[in-house]
Design a protein around this motif. Structure first.
Motif, mmCIF file in Angstrom:
data_model
loop_
_atom_site.group_PDB
_atom_site.id
_atom_site.type_symbol
_atom_site.label_atom_id
_atom_site.label_comp_id
_atom_site.label_asym_id
_atom_site.label_seq_id
_atom_site.Cartn_x
_atom_site.Cartn_y
_atom_site.Cartn_z
ATOM 1 N N HIS A 145 0.807 -1.218 0.000
ATOM 2 C CA HIS A 145 0.000 0.000 0.000
ATOM 3 C C HIS A 145 0.844 1.275 0.000
ATOM 4 C CE1 HIS A 145 -3.804 -2.120 0.479
ATOM 5 N NE2 HIS A 145 -3.221 -2.888 1.376
ATOM 6 N N ARG A 146 2.157 1.105 -0.192
ATOM 7 C CA ARG A 146 3.079 2.242 -0.256
ATOM 8 C C ARG A 146 2.994 3.123 0.992
ATOM 9 N NH1 ARG A 146 0.771 3.248 -5.139
ATOM 10 N NH2 ARG A 146 0.511 5.439 -4.650
ATOM 11 N N ILE A 147 3.067 2.486 2.145
ATOM 12 C CA ILE A 147 3.077 3.214 3.409
ATOM 13 C C ILE A 147 4.520 3.516 3.782
ATOM 14 C CG2 ILE A 147 2.407 3.181 5.838
ATOM 15 C CD1 ILE A 147 0.069 3.137 3.821
ATOM 16 N N LEU A 158 1.025 7.801 3.554
ATOM 17 C CA LEU A 158 0.978 7.213 2.228
ATOM 18 C C LEU A 158 2.031 7.865 1.337
ATOM 19 C CD1 LEU A 158 -0.958 5.062 1.093
ATOM 20 C CD2 LEU A 158 -2.292 6.931 0.109
ATOM 21 N N PRO A 206 -0.875 11.132 -4.415
ATOM 22 C CA PRO A 206 -1.234 10.081 -3.461
ATOM 23 C C PRO A 206 -2.088 9.016 -4.111
ATOM 24 C CG PRO A 206 -2.540 12.045 -3.065
ATOM 25 C CD PRO A 206 -1.487 12.431 -4.079
ATOM 26 N N SER A 207 -2.042 7.814 -3.558
ATOM 27 C CA SER A 207 -2.826 6.706 -4.095
ATOM 28 C C SER A 207 -4.317 7.013 -3.978
ATOM 29 C CB SER A 207 -2.515 5.423 -3.325
ATOM 30 O OG SER A 207 -3.407 4.408 -3.655
ATOM 31 N N VAL A 237 -6.438 2.616 4.002
ATOM 32 C CA VAL A 237 -5.692 3.571 3.189
ATOM 33 C C VAL A 237 -6.450 4.885 3.072
ATOM 34 C CG1 VAL A 237 -4.734 4.008 0.904
ATOM 35 C CG2 VAL A 237 -4.475 1.754 1.946
#
Length: 269
Positions: free
Chosen positions: A186-188, A195, A203-204, A211
């Motif tokens: 989740h690209r944390i 994020l 941002p996603s 998320v």
């Protein structure tokens, strides 16, 4: 007694609850409560400890929750009827599963006690989204998974931001690995729990509850949210309205006093 209870809780774990004793101390138990649906804690990974006295089940354990939740002060002994704050009210027939079910019930209620904090549902949802990050990084003080690194820990103590996730990694190695995989997926950002932007710098836009909470930030204001340590966020969440606005209130009181004094002085003249 506790060995038998461990066998029982493994065979039939209560909903949203897992627990095990420490390998080095049967009296020290670690639990994970998964936030139940339709609550501000939904999907959160709440880690804590039970420390049992040698004469259990004739005396209750101390209960702590280490993960910031917006419901309890992290790593603080909780005053509950099932905890060591009230030994006379403890029923020897209660088991570990009974204690943890009671803790879950209290957590999802609005009742306050020693160790409880006040927070909005929005703040609690934001903290829930950061629980896996906080547990595995110690609030951002450990930024990557390192193969072959063993944890060295002593006692249960207070587990706060800054320990690098050492205690959690020692007790929950599989969950720790899953948490880092989740953060990567989740690209944390492991350094701050926020994020990371995608390749375009944005941002996603994925819509999972966790998320989405990170995107909204603690106040639901949009953007990536402030870079705030999990423990600090919990402390902020735990402060009452009066405490958070005490300087504004003081200024209002002083201003009112000045206005009133002038009015009385003019009337006297």
């Amino acid at each position: 007694m506790l060995t038998r209870e461990y066998t029982a809780i493994q065979a039939n774990p209560p909903p949203y609850i897992i627990a095990h004793p420490s390998e080095t101390n049967i009296l020290e138990w670690h639990y994970i409560l998964t936030g139940p649906p339709a609550t501000p804690y939904e999907g959160g990974q709440y880690w804590g400890t039970l420390l049992f006295p040698p004469d259990y089940p004739f005396a209750p354990p101390s209960i702590r929750m280490h993960t910031p939740s917006g419901r309890f002060q992290p790593s603080t002994r909780l005053c509950l009827s099932i905890s060591d704050f009230h030994p006379k009210s403890f029923n020897p027939a209660w088991e570990v599963s009974t204690i943890l079910i009671g803790l879950m019930s209290f957590m999802t209620s609005d009742e306050m006690t020693t160790g409880s904090v006040h927070a909005s549902d929005t703040e609690r949802k934001w903290l829930a989204a950061r629980t896996r990050w906080w547990n595995s990084t110690g609030g951002g003080s450990r930024t990557e998974k390192k193969a072959g690194v063993s944890a060295s820990v002593k006692g249960i103590g207070a587990v706060k931001a800054g320990d690098g996730g050492v205690k959690f990694r020692a007790e929950w190695p599989e969950l720790d690995s899953e948490n880092f995989d989740w953060m990567k997926k989740h690209r944390i950002d492991a350094a701050n729990g926020n994020l990371k932007p995608d390749e375009t710098g944005k941002p996603s836009l994925e819509c999972s509850a966790e998320v989405s909470a990170l995107v909204r930030g603690p106040k639901g204001s949009g953007g990536l949210g402030a870079v705030r340590d999990g423990g600090q966020a919990a402390r902020e969440a735990g402060r009452g309205w009066v405490s958070r606005h005490k300087w504004k209130l003081a200024a209002i009181v002083v201003l009112a006093y000045v206005v009133l004094s002038r009015a009385v002085g003019e009337k006297a003249q």
